[in-house]
Design a protein around this motif. Sequence first.
Motif, PDB file in Angstrom:
ATOM      1  N   VAL A 204      14.134  36.911  37.262  1.00  0.00           N
ATOM      2  CA  VAL A 204      14.371  36.961  35.820  1.00  0.00           C
ATOM      3  C   VAL A 204      13.652  35.772  35.178  1.00  0.00           C
ATOM      4  O   VAL A 204      13.803  34.632  35.626  1.00  0.00           O
ATOM      5  CB  VAL A 204      15.871  36.908  35.478  1.00  0.00           C
ATOM      6  N   ILE A 205      12.849  36.075  34.173  1.00  0.00           N
ATOM      7  CA  ILE A 205      12.159  35.032  33.415  1.00  0.00           C
ATOM      8  C   ILE A 205      12.776  34.998  32.025  1.00  0.00           C
ATOM      9  O   ILE A 205      12.771  35.998  31.309  1.00  0.00           O
ATOM     10  CB  ILE A 205      10.649  35.305  33.320  1.00  0.00           C
ATOM     11  N   TYR A 206      13.309  33.851  31.652  1.00  0.00           N
ATOM     12  CA  TYR A 206      13.964  33.725  30.351  1.00  0.00           C
ATOM     13  C   TYR A 206      13.089  32.926  29.399  1.00  0.00           C
ATOM     14  O   TYR A 206      12.668  31.805  29.715  1.00  0.00           O
ATOM     15  CB  TYR A 206      15.324  33.046  30.489  1.00  0.00           C
ATOM     16  N   VAL A 207      12.793  33.508  28.244  1.00  0.00           N
ATOM     17  CA  VAL A 207      12.023  32.829  27.203  1.00  0.00           C
ATOM     18  C   VAL A 207      13.013  32.277  26.186  1.00  0.00           C
ATOM     19  O   VAL A 207      13.680  33.032  25.474  1.00  0.00           O
ATOM     20  CB  VAL A 207      11.032  33.781  26.518  1.00  0.00           C
ATOM     21  N   ASP A 208      13.113  30.959  26.129  1.00  0.00           N
ATOM     22  CA  ASP A 208      14.110  30.290  25.292  1.00  0.00           C
ATOM     23  C   ASP A 208      13.514  29.966  23.923  1.00  0.00           C
ATOM     24  O   ASP A 208      12.802  28.984  23.759  1.00  0.00           O
ATOM     25  CB  ASP A 208      14.577  29.009  25.988  1.00  0.00           C
ATOM     26  N   GLN A 209      13.809  30.822  22.967  1.00  0.00           N
ATOM     27  CA  GLN A 209      13.350  30.617  21.596  1.00  0.00           C
ATOM     28  C   GLN A 209      14.568  30.376  20.715  1.00  0.00           C
ATOM     29  O   GLN A 209      15.462  31.223  20.661  1.00  0.00           O
ATOM     30  CB  GLN A 209      12.593  31.850  21.107  1.00  0.00           C
ATOM     31  N   PRO A 210      14.672  29.231  20.030  1.00  0.00           N
ATOM     32  CA  PRO A 210      15.837  28.961  19.185  1.00  0.00           C
ATOM     33  C   PRO A 210      16.068  30.055  18.153  1.00  0.00           C
ATOM     34  O   PRO A 210      15.113  30.657  17.643  1.00  0.00           O
ATOM     35  CB  PRO A 210      15.467  27.626  18.520  1.00  0.00           C
ATOM     36  N   ALA A 211      17.327  30.290  17.844  1.00  0.00           N
ATOM     37  CA  ALA A 211      17.686  31.366  16.922  1.00  0.00           C
ATOM     38  C   ALA A 211      17.021  31.193  15.566  1.00  0.00           C
ATOM     39  O   ALA A 211      16.633  32.177  14.920  1.00  0.00           O
ATOM     40  CB  ALA A 211      19.200  31.428  16.769  1.00  0.00           C
ATOM     41  N   GLN A 212      16.872  29.956  15.098  1.00  0.00           N
ATOM     42  CA  GLN A 212      16.231  29.719  13.804  1.00  0.00           C
ATOM     43  C   GLN A 212      14.783  30.187  13.803  1.00  0.00           C
ATOM     44  O   GLN A 212      14.310  30.786  12.827  1.00  0.00           O
ATOM     45  CB  GLN A 212      16.297  28.231  13.436  1.00  0.00           C
ATOM     46  N   GLU A 213      14.066  29.913  14.910  1.00  0.00           N
ATOM     47  CA  GLU A 213      12.680  30.347  15.021  1.00  0.00           C
ATOM     48  C   GLU A 213      12.596  31.863  15.113  1.00  0.00           C
ATOM     49  O   GLU A 213      11.681  32.486  14.562  1.00  0.00           O
ATOM     50  CB  GLU A 213      12.026  29.713  16.247  1.00  0.00           C
ATOM     51  N   VAL A 214      13.540  32.460  15.809  1.00  0.00           N
ATOM     52  CA  VAL A 214      13.576  33.918  15.921  1.00  0.00           C
ATOM     53  C   VAL A 214      13.739  34.547  14.545  1.00  0.00           C
ATOM     54  O   VAL A 214      13.054  35.518  14.192  1.00  0.00           O
ATOM     55  CB  VAL A 214      14.726  34.365  16.850  1.00  0.00           C
ATOM     56  N   GLN A 215      14.640  34.006  13.757  1.00  0.00           N
ATOM     57  CA  GLN A 215      14.872  34.555  12.419  1.00  0.00           C
ATOM     58  C   GLN A 215      13.617  34.444  11.555  1.00  0.00           C
ATOM     59  O   GLN A 215      13.281  35.369  10.798  1.00  0.00           O
ATOM     60  CB  GLN A 215      16.035  33.842  11.746  1.00  0.00           C
ATOM     61  N   LYS A 216      12.896  33.339  11.659  1.00  0.00           N
ATOM     62  CA  LYS A 216      11.661  33.179  10.899  1.00  0.00           C
ATOM     63  C   LYS A 216      10.636  34.242  11.281  1.00  0.00           C
ATOM     64  O   LYS A 216       9.959  34.818  10.416  1.00  0.00           O
ATOM     65  CB  LYS A 216      11.078  31.784  11.138  1.00  0.00           C
ATOM     66  N   LYS A 217      10.507  34.517  12.573  1.00  0.00           N
ATOM     67  CA  LYS A 217       9.553  35.522  13.029  1.00  0.00           C
ATOM     68  C   LYS A 217       9.950  36.917  12.559  1.00  0.00           C
ATOM     69  O   LYS A 217       9.094  37.731  12.206  1.00  0.00           O
ATOM     70  CB  LYS A 217       9.452  35.494  14.554  1.00  0.00           C
ATOM     71  N   LEU A 218      11.244  37.201  12.572  1.00  0.00           N
ATOM     72  CA  LEU A 218      11.707  38.511  12.110  1.00  0.00           C
ATOM     73  C   LEU A 218      11.410  38.708  10.627  1.00  0.00           C
ATOM     74  O   LEU A 218      11.054  39.809  10.195  1.00  0.00           O
ATOM     75  CB  LEU A 218      13.210  38.658  12.374  1.00  0.00           C
ATOM     76  N   LYS A 219      11.547  37.644   9.843  1.00  0.00           N
ATOM     77  CA  LYS A 219      11.260  37.732   8.411  1.00  0.00           C
ATOM     78  C   LYS A 219       9.779  37.987   8.155  1.00  0.00           C
ATOM     79  O   LYS A 219       9.393  38.547   7.121  1.00  0.00           O
ATOM     80  CB  LYS A 219      11.703  36.450   7.701  1.00  0.00           C
ATOM     81  N   GLN A 220       8.936  37.579   9.107  1.00  0.00           N
ATOM     82  CA  GLN A 220       7.497  37.776   8.961  1.00  0.00           C
ATOM     83  C   GLN A 220       7.025  39.118   9.516  1.00  0.00           C
ATOM     84  O   GLN A 220       5.851  39.466   9.358  1.00  0.00           O
ATOM     85  CB  GLN A 220       6.748  36.644   9.682  1.00  0.00           C
TER      86      GLN A 220
END
Length: 355
Positions: A204-220
């Motif tokens: 299992v490879i886990y990509v740790d992206q903070p929730a704040q950064e995830v939300q920014k990408k979703l908005k884009q």
Amino acid sequence: MALAVVRLLFPAGTCAIRAGSVVQKAAVHSSAARSLRYGWWAYALGERTSPRLNRYSKIICVDGNLASGKGALAQQLADKLGMLYMAEADTFYVDKMTGEKQPLPLSFNGMCSLEKFYTDPKAADGNSYRLQLWMYAMRVLQYSDAVEHLLTTGQGVVLERSPFSDGVFLDAMFKQGYIRKECVEHYNEIKNISICEFLPPHLVIYVDQPAQEVQKKLKQSGKSYLQNVPLQYLQSIEDSYKKSFLPKIRETSELLAYDGSQAQDVERVAEDIEYLKFEKGPWLEQDDVSYHHMRMLVEDKQRVSMLMSIPKFLPEITIGAHDFDEKYYAYRSLPGKKYARGYNEDVGDKYIWLK
């Protein structure tokens, strides 16, 4: 139940479609209507799995939050290691398995909508839990395809998420009040009787992206329904990964974790995999006998789908007998669905009387 509709979609002999490859299976040709399939006679006549397995005959699952970059990593890693890449299963995965040219209506695909979940996660019709349970079923079916491909060809598979990590979304939904406690209990009951039939991924490879950064990408993103995904929901997914899934999966699988920038360095990830010894997990205990039984299970998609169906009433997923009957005949009335594949004149099948 909604999952019972899955049984309508798997005629005998159905095989999953794999991206860019057609897998040949050793088997006995039983009839003109069925393709060659692996079975008891193939095993009795000497077909064995272990000789085709090598160092890269592995199942690797790349996990992470929404828009964390796991998809790009999974695809590039598969290309780098010469493995098969399987994109994350969606709500229409069954249509891909059965070779539909166009996606069938939602009534034949879990009666749920991903778009509706993100725009109205607390919908009174129970869409959120139907979606969660349906997605678990799709991930189980995809994982069975991955295991089937591995054992049939010896080629490893790289997946985006798996049924083993699917529970992080259930946890997040419950914490945000999108589903009821009874739904959580039902999901856990379904998972407990189904996931035990499969071996966990080798890695299992886990990509740790903070929730704040995830939300920014979703908005884009270009998808309007992803513009307003609550930060609390994304944070709950991240917390569930770190507090629940990762500590548990590392007991049986190798685990590598990277932040968002590190995950873009595919060369480094591939090098880290080279150093892994894969000295833990139930895959080490397998032999040709257990591989045989594993292959018999994963090639039978009806049998796999039945693992996720229990006779229990739950308003979110239960449909009445009359509704089920209506859906059954509605499905059979679709072009090419009245009879087995190859026997339907309405879609141009010919020489039916000779088959």
